[in-house]
Design a protein around this motif. Structure first.
Motif, mmCIF file in Angstrom:
data_model
loop_
_atom_site.group_PDB
_atom_site.id
_atom_site.type_symbol
_atom_site.label_atom_id
_atom_site.label_comp_id
_atom_site.label_asym_id
_atom_site.label_seq_id
_atom_site.Cartn_x
_atom_site.Cartn_y
_atom_site.Cartn_z
ATOM 1 N N VAL A 122 -5.439 -2.803 -7.209
ATOM 2 C CA VAL A 122 -6.392 -1.726 -5.854
ATOM 3 C C VAL A 122 -6.255 -0.502 -5.588
ATOM 4 N N ASP A 123 -7.811 0.164 -5.369
ATOM 5 C CA ASP A 123 -8.041 1.296 -5.659
ATOM 6 C C ASP A 123 -7.172 2.250 -6.467
ATOM 7 N N ASP A 124 -6.494 2.391 -7.550
ATOM 8 C CA ASP A 124 -5.378 3.222 -7.555
ATOM 9 C C ASP A 124 -4.979 2.481 -9.011
ATOM 10 N N ARG A 125 -5.867 2.585 -10.254
ATOM 11 C CA ARG A 125 -5.210 1.853 -11.574
ATOM 12 C C ARG A 125 -4.101 2.509 -12.225
ATOM 13 N N VAL B 26 0.088 16.659 -1.981
ATOM 14 C CA VAL B 26 0.208 15.083 -1.254
ATOM 15 C C VAL B 26 -1.229 14.792 -1.387
ATOM 16 N N LEU B 27 -1.605 13.338 -0.681
ATOM 17 C CA LEU B 27 -3.097 13.515 -0.962
ATOM 18 C C LEU B 27 -2.724 12.130 0.741
ATOM 19 N N ASP B 28 -2.957 14.247 1.706
ATOM 20 C CA ASP B 28 -2.912 14.011 2.577
ATOM 21 C C ASP B 28 -3.391 15.001 4.296
ATOM 22 N N GLU C 80 -11.740 11.931 -10.964
ATOM 23 C CA GLU C 80 -12.792 11.701 -11.600
ATOM 24 C C GLU C 80 -13.901 11.694 -10.038
ATOM 25 N N ARG C 81 -13.279 12.050 -8.619
ATOM 26 C CA ARG C 81 -14.364 11.840 -7.679
ATOM 27 C C ARG C 81 -14.673 13.687 -7.419
ATOM 28 N N THR C 82 -13.398 14.725 -7.215
ATOM 29 C CA THR C 82 -13.882 15.531 -7.607
ATOM 30 C C THR C 82 -14.231 16.434 -8.671
ATOM 31 N N ASP D 114 -0.370 5.088 6.791
ATOM 32 C CA ASP D 114 -0.162 5.135 7.716
ATOM 33 C C ASP D 114 -1.894 6.052 7.744
ATOM 34 N N GLU D 115 -2.139 5.776 6.461
ATOM 35 C CA GLU D 115 -3.626 6.448 6.706
ATOM 36 C C GLU D 115 -4.626 5.207 6.889
ATOM 37 N N PRO D 116 -5.635 4.981 8.109
ATOM 38 C CA PRO D 116 -6.590 4.707 8.216
ATOM 39 C C PRO D 116 -7.107 4.061 7.614
ATOM 40 N N TRP D 117 -7.052 4.327 5.914
ATOM 41 C CA TRP D 117 -8.347 3.748 4.681
ATOM 42 C C TRP D 117 -7.334 2.407 4.389
ATOM 43 N N PHE D 118 -5.835 2.221 5.040
ATOM 44 C CA PHE D 118 -5.106 1.580 4.173
ATOM 45 C C PHE D 118 -4.605 -0.123 5.659
ATOM 46 N N GLN D 119 -4.941 0.917 6.618
ATOM 47 C CA GLN D 119 -4.861 -0.216 7.633
ATOM 48 C C GLN D 119 -6.122 -1.406 7.517
ATOM 49 N N ILE E 129 -14.693 11.063 1.606
ATOM 50 C CA ILE E 129 -14.710 10.221 1.213
ATOM 51 C C ILE E 129 -14.039 8.959 1.613
ATOM 52 N N ASN E 130 -14.490 7.275 2.203
ATOM 53 C CA ASN E 130 -13.434 6.680 2.309
ATOM 54 C C ASN E 130 -14.155 6.535 3.929
ATOM 55 N N GLY E 131 -14.807 7.766 4.898
ATOM 56 C CA GLY E 131 -15.823 6.848 5.960
ATOM 57 C C GLY E 131 -14.758 6.361 6.818
ATOM 58 N N GLY F 162 -11.352 14.428 -2.997
ATOM 59 C CA GLY F 162 -10.751 12.455 -3.410
ATOM 60 C C GLY F 162 -10.975 12.256 -2.015
ATOM 61 N N ASN F 163 -10.694 11.806 -0.762
ATOM 62 C CA ASN F 163 -10.867 11.336 0.490
ATOM 63 C C ASN F 163 -10.931 12.516 1.651
ATOM 64 N N ASP F 164 -10.697 11.453 2.193
ATOM 65 C CA ASP F 164 -11.460 12.278 3.874
ATOM 66 C C ASP F 164 -9.733 12.670 4.322
ATOM 67 N N VAL G 91 0.678 -1.098 -0.113
ATOM 68 C CA VAL G 91 -0.062 -0.320 0.136
ATOM 69 C C VAL G 91 0.646 0.898 -0.108
ATOM 70 N N LYS G 92 0.446 2.019 -0.624
ATOM 71 C CA LYS G 92 1.172 3.404 -0.678
ATOM 72 C C LYS G 92 1.408 4.583 0.256
ATOM 73 N N GLN G 93 0.213 4.178 1.200
ATOM 74 C CA GLN G 93 0.075 5.493 2.603
ATOM 75 C C GLN G 93 -0.268 4.604 3.993
HETATM 76 C C1 FCA Z 1 -7.112 6.543 -3.313
HETATM 77 C C2 FCA Z 1 -7.278 7.402 -1.425
HETATM 78 C C3 FCA Z 1 -7.741 6.367 -0.552
HETATM 79 C C4 FCA Z 1 -8.860 6.027 -0.584
HETATM 80 C C5 FCA Z 1 -9.222 4.643 -1.732
HETATM 81 C C6 FCA Z 1 -10.283 4.438 -2.489
HETATM 82 O O1 FCA Z 1 -6.192 5.581 -3.074
HETATM 83 O O2 FCA Z 1 -5.725 7.628 -1.843
HETATM 84 O O3 FCA Z 1 -7.865 7.004 0.241
HETATM 85 O O4 FCA Z 1 -9.827 6.601 -0.735
HETATM 86 O O5 FCA Z 1 -8.084 5.292 -3.616
#
Ligand code: FCA
Length: 324
Positions: free
Chosen positions: A112-115, A200-202, A174-176, A37-42, A255-257, A228-230, A33-35
């Motif tokens: 997964v997530d990022d194509r 960056v995405l943080d 696409e999300r924005t 530390d991010e709860p999504w990836f945990q 987005i993510n929750g 794009g995300n939380d 996973v790329k991040q």
């Molecule tokens: C991207 C975002 C993550 C998450 C995921 C589904 O990778 O960086 O936060 O939204 O898509």
């Protein structure tokens, strides 16, 4: 006595041989996973581990925050005789290099997530992928913002849109774009879109980007925030707080929750009124299971799987997430 010793020694030998054969036979799957530390990836890792425990394979988790770590991670998997991996890459342009390296090492790969993006700038459709229905989820963000603005009796012509953008990543753009389409469709003037590109995405990058925009537009009193995300929404919320924009004048939806929950748990509400909860279990458990079946039974996963999301708010998140 001697005979007994020989027999039991032979038994022990056989047992240890069997267990080492079993260990060698156990399928090994990487999850990069790329991040980390991010709860999504945990969450993704947590669910992938659940799949490993239930289905009986070994999961190798690798935090791959840059290209070098990705390539070293694949080498490492090959050295451990893994058979495949699932990856959310730190840079989608690494796609061709990742595929080449995986092929050379005889590893199956799924994103997964990022194509992955190919040299022609198009998505690498030949690589199996699970991602979110990004545009629709962005539209759901836009709709939640429009609904809350209406509930507050706002005139969208007077509202500024803090668009926390990260256009270099297609799923985020696409999300924005989805959120923008709904806001503009509901009457927000194009001139009120204040694009705030994040480096960056943080959370910190979002706060910095939002601060630049807010400082340039002190005349705007009412704000809606989408990103794009939380993290992209939460950083902007912190910037609005820092600039003393009253709580009732700002509405943000993420987005993510996963990260939104920490906001909802605060005793005092913040401007983050909601988030689109994504299917972390499907992304973590589902991809790991798909990879496992592909390796074990030769069942090829679907080429592309697009998952949905659901709006959560301070009021309903516990119920929706089963946290009660
Ligand atoms: C991207 C975002 C993550 C998450 C995921 C589904 O990778 O960086 O936060 O939204 O898509």
């Amino acid at each position: 006595m001697k005979k007994l010793l020989v027999v039991s020694l032979a038994g022990l030998l056989l047992l240890s041989l069997c267990t080492s054969v079993l260990a060698a036979d156990k399928i090994k799957i990487g999850f990069l996973v790329k991040q980390p530390d991010e709860p999504w990836f945990q969450d993704e890792w947590k669910y992938a581990q659940q799949a490993a425990d239930e289905l009986g394979f070994e999961l190798i988790k690798i935090g791959a925050t840059d290209g070098e770590k990705v390539l070293a991670g694949i080498d490492n998997l090959a050295a451990q005789q893994a058979q495949g991996f699932v990856i959310c890459t730190p840079d989608v342009k690494l796609g061709p290099a990742i595929v080449a390296k995986a092929q050379a090492a005889g590893l199956k790969v799924m994103s997964v997530d990022d194509r992955f993006v190919g040299p022609d700038g198009n998505p690498m459709e030949e690589v199996h992928h699970m991602g979110i229905s990004a545009f629709n989820i962005g539209k759901a963000v836009g709709q939640a913002l429009v609904d809350e603005a209406a509930a507050r009796g706002w005139d969208l012509k007077e509202v500024g849109f803090l668009r926390m953008s990260y256009d270099q990543l297609p799923t985020i753009k696409e999300r924005t774009d989805g959120a923008t389409e709904v806001l503009v469709g509901a009457g927000l003037p194009e001139a009120n879109i204040f694009d705030s590109p994040m480096k960056v995405l943080d959370i910190e990058a979002s706060m910095n980007a939002a601060n630049i925009t807010l400082t340039k537009h002190p005349d705007v009193k009412l704000w809606v925030v989408a990103g794009g995300n939380d993290s992209s929404a939460i950083g902007a919320v912190r910037a609005l707080e820092g600039q003393k924009v009253p709580l009732e004048n700002a509405i943000a939806v993420g987005i993510n929750g996963t990260e939104a929950v920490a906001e909802f748990e605060k005793p005092e509400p913040t401007a983050l009124i909601g988030s689109i909860l994504l299917a972390a279990k499907q992304h973590g458990y589902g991809t790991a299971e798909n990879m496992f079946k592909w390796i074990k039974d030769g069942v090829e996963p679907e080429k592309a799987i697009w998952t949905a999301g659901q709006l959560i708010t301070r009021e309903n998140y516990k119920e929706v997430m089963g946290l009660n």
